[in-house]
Design a protein around this motif. Structure first.
Motif, short mmCIF file in Angstrom:
data_model
loop_
_atom_site.label_atom_id
_atom_site.label_comp_id
_atom_site.label_asym_id
_atom_site.label_seq_id
_atom_site.Cartn_x
_atom_site.Cartn_y
_atom_site.Cartn_z
N THR A 1 -8.84 -0.03 6.99
CA THR A 1 -8.46 -0.03 8.40
C THR A 1 -7.20 -0.85 8.62
OG1 THR A 1 -10.79 0.16 9.03
CG2 THR A 1 -9.25 -0.55 10.74
N ASN A 2 -7.10 -1.99 7.96
CA ASN A 2 -5.92 -2.85 8.12
C ASN A 2 -4.65 -2.17 7.63
OD1 ASN A 2 -7.61 -4.79 9.15
ND2 ASN A 2 -7.76 -5.95 7.25
N ILE A 3 -4.75 -1.44 6.51
CA ILE A 3 -3.59 -0.71 6.01
C ILE A 3 -3.19 0.39 6.98
CG2 ILE A 3 -2.77 0.81 4.17
CD1 ILE A 3 -4.52 -0.78 2.23
N SER A 4 -4.19 1.07 7.55
CA SER A 4 -3.89 2.15 8.50
C SER A 4 -3.24 1.61 9.77
CB SER A 4 -5.17 2.91 8.85
OG SER A 4 -6.07 2.09 9.58
N LEU B 1 7.16 2.73 2.92
CA LEU B 1 6.17 1.67 3.03
C LEU B 1 5.25 1.75 1.80
CD1 LEU B 1 4.97 -0.63 4.80
CD2 LEU B 1 3.38 1.08 5.70
N ALA B 2 5.35 0.77 0.93
CA ALA B 2 4.59 0.78 -0.34
C ALA B 2 3.29 0.02 -0.16
CB ALA B 2 5.42 0.16 -1.45
N VAL B 3 2.22 0.54 -0.78
CA VAL B 3 0.91 -0.10 -0.78
C VAL B 3 0.41 -0.13 -2.22
CG1 VAL B 3 -1.46 -0.04 0.05
CG2 VAL B 3 0.40 0.70 1.55
N GLU B 4 0.35 -1.32 -2.81
CA GLU B 4 -0.15 -1.49 -4.17
C GLU B 4 -1.54 -2.12 -4.12
OE1 GLU B 4 2.30 -3.44 -7.01
OE2 GLU B 4 4.18 -2.62 -6.19
N VAL C 1 1.56 -4.94 0.57
CA VAL C 1 2.25 -3.99 1.45
C VAL C 1 3.66 -4.51 1.70
CG1 VAL C 1 2.17 -2.77 3.65
CG2 VAL C 1 0.04 -3.46 2.54
N TYR C 2 4.64 -3.66 1.44
CA TYR C 2 6.04 -4.05 1.62
C TYR C 2 6.89 -2.81 1.83
CZ TYR C 2 6.11 -2.79 -3.34
OH TYR C 2 5.97 -2.12 -4.53
N LEU C 3 8.16 -3.01 2.16
CA LEU C 3 9.08 -1.92 2.46
C LEU C 3 10.04 -1.74 1.29
CD1 LEU C 3 9.21 -0.11 4.96
CD2 LEU C 3 11.06 -1.53 5.83
N LYS C 4 9.89 -0.62 0.59
CA LYS C 4 10.78 -0.33 -0.54
C LYS C 4 12.22 -0.13 -0.05
CE LYS C 4 8.42 3.24 -1.77
NZ LYS C 4 7.99 4.48 -2.46
N GLY C 5 13.16 -0.58 -0.85
CA GLY C 5 14.56 -0.47 -0.49
C GLY C 5 15.04 -1.58 0.40
N VAL D 1 3.78 -6.53 11.03
CA VAL D 1 4.76 -5.44 10.97
C VAL D 1 6.18 -5.98 11.07
CG1 VAL D 1 5.62 -3.41 12.19
CG2 VAL D 1 3.17 -3.68 11.80
N GLY D 2 6.40 -6.94 11.97
CA GLY D 2 7.71 -7.54 12.11
C GLY D 2 8.15 -8.24 10.84
N SER D 3 7.21 -8.90 10.16
CA SER D 3 7.54 -9.58 8.91
C SER D 3 7.88 -8.58 7.80
CB SER D 3 6.35 -10.45 8.47
OG SER D 3 6.08 -11.45 9.43
N ILE D 4 7.17 -7.47 7.74
CA ILE D 4 7.46 -6.44 6.73
C ILE D 4 8.85 -5.86 6.96
CG2 ILE D 4 6.79 -4.15 5.90
CD1 ILE D 4 3.90 -4.91 6.44
N LEU D 5 9.20 -5.60 8.21
CA LEU D 5 10.52 -5.05 8.52
C LEU D 5 11.64 -6.04 8.20
CD1 LEU D 5 9.71 -3.29 11.92
CD2 LEU D 5 10.05 -2.21 9.70
N GLU D 6 11.33 -7.33 8.22
CA GLU D 6 12.33 -8.34 7.86
C GLU D 6 12.56 -8.40 6.36
OE1 GLU D 6 11.17 -12.08 9.47
OE2 GLU D 6 12.45 -11.85 11.23
N GLY D 7 11.62 -7.89 5.57
CA GLY D 7 11.76 -7.94 4.12
C GLY D 7 10.77 -8.86 3.45
N ARG D 8 9.68 -9.21 4.12
CA ARG D 8 8.65 -10.05 3.52
C ARG D 8 7.54 -9.17 2.96
NH1 ARG D 8 10.13 -15.13 5.94
NH2 ARG D 8 11.21 -14.75 7.90
N ILE D 9 6.66 -9.77 2.17
CA ILE D 9 5.54 -9.04 1.58
C ILE D 9 4.25 -9.48 2.25
CG2 ILE D 9 5.14 -10.72 -0.28
CD1 ILE D 9 4.52 -8.31 -2.09
N THR D 10 3.34 -8.54 2.40
CA THR D 10 2.06 -8.79 3.05
C THR D 10 0.94 -8.62 2.04
OG1 THR D 10 2.85 -8.05 5.22
CG2 THR D 10 0.49 -8.02 4.86
#
Length: 522
Positions: A176-179, A190-193, A208-212, A265-274
């Motif tokens: 649910t959290n990933i969704s 949006l990568a999910v390992e 969870v992080y943003l590739k590129g 979400v804001g942190s992921i868009l900044e380039g951080r990892i969750t």
């Protein structure tokens, strides 16, 4: 023998011992006999009365099957509608042949169906809430996705209340959290390992992080640290935080924990990892800096001027909550000449007849404040609120009337408590509460010089801390005007065109600069 005892003391295990600790690592071959397979499962899951064994016989096809699941971890309707019913309907068609491939490809109608050849994979699948299906005469088994345990509904985050923004908070389900994140970041980048940690718990963890955008070295570092964790179990994200952070003995958190989806979400868009840990609603964000813990989600839902004003109040509150009691003690005991004369006379008059020196009064009231704070947290919410309010008023008034402390001490301690509640992140507030006591002692021993020395040591420690290669004070040192756009003040949204430079991201451009200038000019 002595070596083995030393290994046990320091938690060191041999490879053989580690393998023995993992039940699912015992390689047991699947038999063609349903009876032998059932015995193998009963041996692995000894004294597990919640396992359900359902033997099915298809008369027309002369096929015997064994269905195994754990009660409470599966959706019974899924098993009935997508497994049992299709098998019975196919058998009722007449003289037909039912084999493993046909069941997998044509009869089972759930989304997740896999074939396993060993009990290692079967055991993990069963403990994840899936259903196992054995077929007489086959040395393979089907793992069918039927997960269906109870989950808490999505609610507003209780620990991070805000005026604006989303009311959706994370829950204990990792899927649910990933969704919730994917619903807001609709891009295939949006990568999910998925990782697994814990010899006994086998806790699922998602990176969870943003590739590129994100620094790929950061992803590798976080992944390696998590994979190196060797423990029996993980029951919360705070354990992961303590196991992978750089500075284990620092009181300052180096990873942020949050329940808010918009903040993540804001942190992921900044380039951080969750880092999302199954079974806990608190998601970890890395890397972080000192300024990150003083930013509130409300800052991004209000205009820049009001947000900047609130941030200045927050920074002033941080200084007050850590230093105010020590500053009062230093000024009254060592530097009364820095206080206006009427106020000095008032303080002196209020202290007449008191049995303890000022430093003892401050420590008594600060310790009482900590007791009330902990009591209000541990007790049920209605009782906790009554204890914190009534307890503070009654104890403070009684202490003054009994001649134990002066009225001004009550004001100082109360203001210290109020300013601590301004800090948005609870884990950061805990560090402030711990800093307060050493500063009180140093202020009582050496006045303002002691406070200055205390803050010098704190700043040296802060400057030495890193969060996954990012300096804790990287927003302020080395000084760059570009770094201050989202720290003590928040500039208009159209001016924040670049991602934070200290994160060393691959894509630094957040929005089009020319369009941003056109918006500002208009």
């Amino acid at each position: 023998m002595i070596l083995d005892k030393l290994k046990n003391i320091f938690g060191i295990k041999n490879k053989e011992q580690k393998i023995d600790d993992i039940v699912s690592a015992k390689v047991i071959a699947i038999s063609k006999s349903l009876h032998k397979n059932k015995n193998s499962l009963e041996k692995i899951f000894s004294k597990s009365d919640d396992l359900i064994y359902r033997k099915i016989y298809l008369e027309n096809s002369n096929t015997s099957l064994l269905l195994v699941c754990i009660d409470g971890m599966v959706e019974r309707d899924l098993i009935a509608d997508h497994i049992l019913t299709p098998l019975q309907l196919e058998d009722n068609k007449g003289d037909i042949t039912i084999n493993l491939e046909k069941i997998k490809e044509k009869l089972i109608t759930t989304l997740e169906v896999e074939i396993s050849k060993g009990f290692q994979q079967l055991t993990r699948s069963l403990l994840s809430g899936n259903t196992l299906l054995f077929i007489e005469g086959y040395k393979q088994a089907l793992m069918i996705g039927t997960t269906g345990w109870e989950a808490r509904s999505i609610e507003s985050p209780a620990s991070e209340e805000t005026i604006g923004g989303s009311r959706e908070g994370f829950i204990e389900s990792i899927k649910t959290n990933i969704s919730l994140i994917r619903k807001r970041i609709k891009t295939p980048k949006l990568a999910v390992e998925l990782l697994e940690v814990g010899r006994k718990t086998r806790t699922n963890i998602a990176l969870v992080y943003l590739k590129g955008v994100i620094n790929h070295e950061l992803v590798g570092e976080v992944r390696n640290r998590i994979e190196e964790i060797d423990t029996d179990g993980i029951v919360g994200s705070s354990q992961i935080e303590q196991l992978i952070e750089n500075h284990k003995w620092s009181i300052f958190p180096q990873i942020m924990s949050t329940e808010r989806v918009d903040k993540t979400v804001g942190s992921i868009l900044e380039g951080r990892i969750t880092i999302i840990v199954d079974g806990t609603p608190f998601v970890l964000i890395a890397p972080v800096t000192f300024a990150t813990f003083l930013n509130s989600p409300d800052d991004y839902y209000e205009r820049s001027i009001t947000s900047s004003a609130m941030r200045v109040v927050r920074y002033i509150s941080y200084v007050l909550t850590t230093t105010l009691p020590a500053l009062y003690l230093a000024l009254t005991a060592y530097h009364p000449g820095m206080i206006p004369t009427p106020l000095v006379l008032t303080i002196t008059e209020s202290r007449m007849g008191l049995p303890f020196p000022t430093i003892v009064e401050v420590l008594i009231m600060e310790f009482t404040l900590e007791i009330l704070t902990e009591a209000s947290i541990r007790l049920p919410r209605p009782i906790g609120q009554a204890v914190s309010i009534v307890g503070g008023l009654v104890i403070g008034q009684a202490a003054v009337q009994a001649g134990i402390v002066s009225p001004l001490i009550i004001i100082v301690v109360s203001l210290t408590a109020l300013t601590s509640f301004v800090i948005p992140v609870y884990s950061f507030t805990l560090s402030n509460r711990l800093i307060r006591f050493p500063l009180i002692i140093m202020g009582g021993l050496a006045g303002l010089y002691g406070i200055f020395m205390g803050w010098i040591f704190i700043l040296i420690h802060l400057a030495s801390i890193e969060s996954f290669g990012v300096r804790y004070l990287g927003d302020f040192s080395p000084y760059k005007l570009e770094h201050l756009k989202d720290t003590i003040i928040k500039v208009p949204q159209g001016w924040m065109t670049q991602r934070p430079e200290i994160l060393n991201v691959e894509d630094t451009k957040k929005q089009d600069i020319e369009k941003a200038r056109m918006i500002v000019d208009e």
